[in-house]
Design an enzyme around this catalytic site. Structure first.
Site: not given
Ligand code: NAP
Length: 455
Positions: A14-16, A64, A97, A117-118, A120, A217, A238
């Site tokens: 975590s970078l927080s 969350k 967020d 994607g689908a 969080g 990010y 990000g």
């Molecule tokens: P999550 O809830 O695990 O959702 C990930 C989604 O990506 C799911 O729909 C998953 O599909 C899909 N996925 C995973 N691996 C994949 C692959 N190899 N090919 C295609 N689809 C794939 O994750 P999240 O919390 O939403 O986070 C997603 C990204 O956002 C992360 O990389 C995180 O670093 C980034 N993020 C950034 C911030 C910020 O402040 N900048 C905040 C939150 C998150 P399945 O459901 O089929 O597994």
């Protein structure tokens, strides 16, 4: 002393704490920010006590949604997407967020949005897109049931919305949606360290009319962002979202303070970039024709980022104890290429962030391009017209470049053959003008990468 903490599981990278400490330092808050690794089964037992101990809590995966039953109320954004990342002392839940996401100023209203994607983050971006008045929202997720579930909850939350919500269920449908999309949102981790060579869509499908947001990010920037900029589109990474959600949380916990988000984000960015380059090492590989300035620009670029610089040709000469022209003469070009590939793979795979300059021939071979994509490497091409390059080549030491020994005509033929490969393979291309110093060209590379100069 005010006490804040992040609840999540796991929390190793975590970078927080770094971000919140930077905010404390910038605005003079006397505070601490703890990381509390809390397994899902511990949440209900420990949350009430933590709410008493801390002035404010951040919440991340997997809590969350799980925290919702314990809260005294929800902000509009948190209620809308059914997830909380910030809890105030009074037990009210917020979703900052959304503040971080919306701070990018994406043209969501009236836009044709394609969401990958689908999970969080995708869910939050989908709800905010429809709430902002998107014209259409197309979801593409490798797990069809998750995409369908998200469509159902969007339709339930926005029963009268005019937004056309649909699913692209095949790669062909994804490609069609991308062509007509005005905004692309990545909700997958594809392209994230340690797989920085990944890109969630085929880079050749990106176009100049796209505005892209990639929440990933690490690395900053991702290949998706670089390839969007290469096509002339607008790309947001990000890191800004991460910083702005933290600033918004501090604003909720310290309502007496007027926090200037833009100034704080700009002040925090250099330290964060330094930390990311050290904690999530990547290579920045400079490619291009001979004379394009890879070594001179690479040295300055590395200095500006505070990381190491490696000239692949110099390593080859040091390790073989002989010059490159002599290697060509003794083992032939194929012998030289074999050693070059092997050495490049070793350097691009070793720990630590570095700028690496490669000889002009390295990316010309398909096997080397595959090898580079399998490492944590972003590729920047230095480009220039042949006349500029020939002026530099022909005024250099005679015989030092074996591939230019045939004279101007054959060297230009080689340039015409290699240049399209550099241009299509690279993640970003910068013009190496003679009127620019190496430092000025390195600045252009930094601008393309969206990184600050750290020295
Ligand atoms: P999550 O809830 O695990 O959702 C990930 C989604 O990506 C799911 O729909 C998953 O599909 C899909 N996925 C995973 N691996 C994949 C692959 N190899 N090919 C295609 N689809 C794939 O994750 P999240 O919390 O939403 O986070 C997603 C990204 O956002 C992360 O990389 C995180 O670093 C980034 N993020 C950034 C911030 C910020 O402040 N900048 C905040 C939150 C998150 P399945 O459901 O089929 O597994």
């Amino acid at each position: 002393m005010k006490k804040f903490a992040l609840l999540g599981h796991p929390l190793a990278h975590s970078l927080s704490p770094l971000i919140h400490q930077a905010i404390f330092d910038a605005v003079g808050i006397k505070g601490t920010y703890d990381l509390i690794d809390l397994a899902p089964e511990e949440l209900s037992g420990r949350l009430p006590g933590l709410l008493q101990t801390y002035q404010g809590l951040n919440v991340t995966i997997p809590h969350k949604q799980a925290v919702l039953p314990f809260l005294t109320g929800l902000s509009k954004a948190a209620r809308r997407c059914g997830a909380v990342n910030t809890i105030a002392r009074d037990g009210k839940g917020y979703n900052t967020d959304t503040v971080g996401f919306l701070s990018n100023g994406l043209p969501l209203a009236g836009g044709n949005i394609l969401l990958l994607g689908a999970g969080g983050t995708a869910r939050m971006m989908a709800f905010e897109s429809v709430a902002a008045g998107a014209n259409s929202l197309t979801l593409y997720c490798r797990t069809a049931a998750k995409a369908q579930a998200l469509v159902s909850s969007l339709q339930a939350a926005f029963p009268t919305s005019g937004c056309q919500i649909e699913i692209a269920s095949t790669p062909e449908a994804l490609s069609d949606s991308l062509q007509s999309a005005t905004v692309l949102l990545n909700g997958t981790p594809v392209g994230m360290w340690p797989h920085a060579g990944g890109c969630p869509v085929d880079p050749s499908l990106l176009h100049k009319d796209l505005v892209v947001f990639d929440p990933v990010y690490n690395p900053t920037p991702t290949r998706l962002l670089l390839n969007t900029r290469k096509k002339g589109g607008i790309a947001h990474g990000g890191l800004g979202m991460l910083v702005r959600q933290a600033i918004a949380s501090q604003g909720i916990w310290n309502p007496e303070l007027q926090l200037d988000s833009d100034a704080l984000a700009a002040a925090i960015l250099p330290a964060l970039t330094r930390h990311l380059l050290s904690d999530h090492p990547i290579k920045i590989l400079l490619i291009g024709f001979m004379g394009s300035g890879k070594s001179a620009v690479g040295k300055v670029l590395a200095q500006k980022l505070g990381i190491g610089f490696v000239d692949l040709d110099e390593v080859l000469e040091q390790e073989s104890g002989t010059s490159i022209p002599t290697m060509f003469a003794t083992v032939g070009e194929s012998g030289f290429r074999a050693v070059e590939s092997h050495t490049a793979k070793r350097i691009l795979s070793r720990p630590g962030s570095e700028v690496v300059s490669a000889g002009g021939g390295l990316p010309v071979f398909g096997a080397n391009r595959t090898m580079i994509r399998n490492t944590n490497t972003l590729v920047v091409a230095l480009d220039a017209p042949f006349s500029t390059l020939w002026e530099r080549i022909s005024t250099g030491p005679a015989g030092s470049r074996p591939k230019a020994n045939g004279g101007e005509g054959s060297t230009e033929a080689l340039y015409q053959q290699r240049r399209p490969i550099y241009r299509s393979f690279c993640d970003y291309s910068v013009e190496s003008k003679t009127s620019n110093t190496p430092a000025q060209t390195a600045e252009l590379v930094l601008q393309g990468l969206g990184l600050p100069s750290l020295s």
